[in-house]
Design an enzyme around this catalytic site. Structure first.
Site, short mmCIF file in Angstrom:
data_model
loop_
_atom_site.label_atom_id
_atom_site.label_comp_id
_atom_site.label_asym_id
_atom_site.label_seq_id
_atom_site.Cartn_x
_atom_site.Cartn_y
_atom_site.Cartn_z
N GLU A 115 -0.67 4.12 -0.48
CA GLU A 115 -1.72 3.79 0.50
C GLU A 115 -1.76 4.88 1.55
O GLU A 115 -1.00 5.85 1.48
CB GLU A 115 -1.46 2.42 1.13
CG GLU A 115 -0.12 2.33 1.84
CD GLU A 115 0.23 0.92 2.32
OE1 GLU A 115 -0.67 0.13 2.60
OE2 GLU A 115 1.44 0.65 2.43
N ARG A 149 -1.55 -13.68 7.22
CA ARG A 149 -0.60 -12.61 6.89
C ARG A 149 0.56 -12.62 7.88
O ARG A 149 1.70 -12.35 7.50
CB ARG A 149 -1.30 -11.24 6.87
CG ARG A 149 -0.34 -10.15 6.37
CD ARG A 149 -1.03 -8.83 6.16
NE ARG A 149 -1.61 -8.33 7.39
CZ ARG A 149 -2.46 -7.31 7.46
NH1 ARG A 149 -2.83 -6.69 6.36
NH2 ARG A 149 -2.95 -6.93 8.62
N LYS A 168 4.33 -6.72 7.37
CA LYS A 168 3.76 -5.83 8.41
C LYS A 168 4.73 -5.71 9.58
O LYS A 168 4.57 -6.34 10.62
CB LYS A 168 2.39 -6.37 8.85
CG LYS A 168 1.54 -5.31 9.56
CD LYS A 168 0.10 -5.75 9.62
CE LYS A 168 -0.76 -4.87 10.51
NZ LYS A 168 -0.89 -3.50 10.06
N ARG A 198 23.68 -6.83 21.43
CA ARG A 198 23.30 -6.15 20.18
C ARG A 198 24.22 -6.59 19.04
O ARG A 198 25.44 -6.53 19.18
CB ARG A 198 23.39 -4.64 20.35
CG ARG A 198 23.05 -3.85 19.08
CD ARG A 198 23.06 -2.35 19.33
NE ARG A 198 22.66 -1.61 18.14
CZ ARG A 198 23.49 -1.15 17.20
NH1 ARG A 198 24.79 -1.35 17.31
NH2 ARG A 198 23.03 -0.48 16.16
N LEU A 215 0.79 -2.60 1.93
CA LEU A 215 0.39 -3.73 2.77
C LEU A 215 -0.83 -4.39 2.13
O LEU A 215 -1.74 -3.70 1.66
CB LEU A 215 0.04 -3.24 4.18
CG LEU A 215 -0.22 -4.40 5.14
CD1 LEU A 215 1.09 -5.09 5.52
CD2 LEU A 215 -0.94 -3.93 6.39
N1 PDD Z 1 -2.78 -0.82 9.95
N2 PDD Z 1 -1.69 -0.27 5.02
C1 PDD Z 1 -0.95 0.00 6.11
C2 PDD Z 1 0.34 0.73 5.93
C3 PDD Z 1 -1.40 -0.39 7.38
O1 PDD Z 1 -0.64 -0.13 8.47
C4 PDD Z 1 -2.64 -1.06 7.50
C5 PDD Z 1 -3.16 -1.54 8.83
C6 PDD Z 1 -3.39 -1.30 6.33
C7 PDD Z 1 -4.71 -2.03 6.36
O2 PDD Z 1 -4.56 -3.40 6.63
P1 PDD Z 1 -5.70 -4.24 7.35
O3 PDD Z 1 -6.95 -4.03 6.57
O4 PDD Z 1 -5.22 -5.62 7.31
O5 PDD Z 1 -5.83 -3.66 8.75
C8 PDD Z 1 -2.87 -0.91 5.11
C9 PDD Z 1 -3.18 -1.28 11.27
C10 PDD Z 1 -4.64 -1.25 11.50
C11 PDD Z 1 -2.37 -0.55 12.33
O6 PDD Z 1 -1.19 -0.38 12.10
O7 PDD Z 1 -2.90 -0.22 13.39
#
Ligand code: PDD
Length: 287
Positions: free
Chosen positions: A183, A52, A151, A101, A207
């Site tokens: 989500e 990812r 992400k 910047r 995500l």
């Molecule tokens: N967060 N959706 C969002 C918006 C997220 O930020 C996350 C993960 C997930 C779950 O993804 P995964 O199963 O790959 O962790 C879904 C992480 C844990 C964080 O920001 O700390």
């Protein structure tokens, strides 16, 4: 014990680690990240997180850091030197700094990405009391940008959502767009109705959770029915049970949605079973 962190090729005590004030992530939120959990000193789903990360970098035309091939070793070394049994490894890659910047991306030939990793120790993380009690969520408008599949470190709105939840006496927020749950603020969201596990399908709206992928695979293997479709907050309130997934919470039951108690107000059977299966199976492939 002083935490050892990794910055651009060096392992340093955390107070000696430095990044430029011109770093693109600091000025523009121009960075991506991954969070990999550690259980029993081993990394859970590392390959999924690495894949990812590559995808996030590609989607943003961000150069791959030279350390890309060493990331597993760097994760392991940080877990080792910081004596992490249970916890997380946080990894961030940014577009780096060209010393000023500018909205325009710097030349990737002359500006190297910044790579930072650090550990967070959470002893007994797999036995979080919340898993026995269940959590409460409130619904809030999803006001994030349109590429939530990447992400990025642009986490201001998710932080605001956590604060809204806290203020309302809840544990987290589920985000709603055009009447449907996208989500959780930092996790994927699910409801269970008549034995069916329902979660939004993959798109740029959410995500693509690494935990989500594993949990849906384990659910199918255990002959549980999974339906990937949109659902509303009203459906969630009327569901038999609900839960979230993420690398830091694994599978976490939800027992209250906008103040409405689901079922008998205790974690549901499906969520509890999936949590058990996820922890058992992921430990088997942890590295
Ligand atoms: N967060 N959706 C969002 C918006 C997220 O930020 C996350 C993960 C997930 C779950 O993804 P995964 O199963 O790959 O962790 C879904 C992480 C844990 C964080 O920001 O700390």
């Amino acid at each position: 014990m002083t935490r050892t962190v990794y910055v651009n090729g060096d392992y340093l005590p955390e107070h000696e680690a430095k990044v430029s004030i011109f770093d693109r992530a600091f000025l523009m939120g121009d960075g991506v990240y991954e969070v990999t959990s550690v259980l029993g000193g081993k990394l859970i789903d590392f390959d999924g997180h690495l894949k990812r990360l590559e995808r996030s970098l590609n989607e943003l035309d961000m150069p791959h850091p030279a350390a890309m091939g060493d990331l597993l070793e760097i994760h392991r070394e940080l877990v080792r030197v910081n004596e992490i049994t249970d916890g997380m490894v946080y990894l961030q890659v940014t577009r780096g700094s060209d010393g000023d910047r500018d909205f325009v991306f710097p030349n990737p030939e002359t500006t190297a990405p910044t790579v930072v990793l650090f550990t967070q120790s959470k002893p007994g993380m797999a036995k979080a009391p919340m898993a026995d009690k269940g959590m409460s969520v409130i619904s809030v408008d999803d006001l994030r940008w349109g590429r939530r599949d990447i992400k990025t470190v642009q986490l201001l709105y998710p932080s605001m959502c956590k604060m809204m939840a806290k203020k309302a006496g809840a544990d987290d927020a589920w985000l709603v767009q055009d009447g449907f749950v996208t989500e959780g603020s930092s996790n994927n969201a699910y409801i269970v109705k008549d034995g069916k596990i329902i979660t939004r399908e993959l798109s740029n709206d959410i995500l693509h959770g690494i935990t989500r992928a594993a949990v849906l695979r384990f659910a199918a293997e255990a002959q549980m029915e999974v339906v990937e479709r949109n659902f509303t907050i009203d459906e969630a309130k009327d569901a038999d049970e609900a839960f979230i997934t993420s690398a830091s919470t694994f599978v976490m039951p939800v027992v209250k949605v906008d103040g409405e108690t689901l079922g008998d107000g205790t974690p549901g059977r499906v969520a509890k079973r999936l949590r058990e299966i996820y922890l058992d199976e992921s430990l088997k492939t942890a590295i």
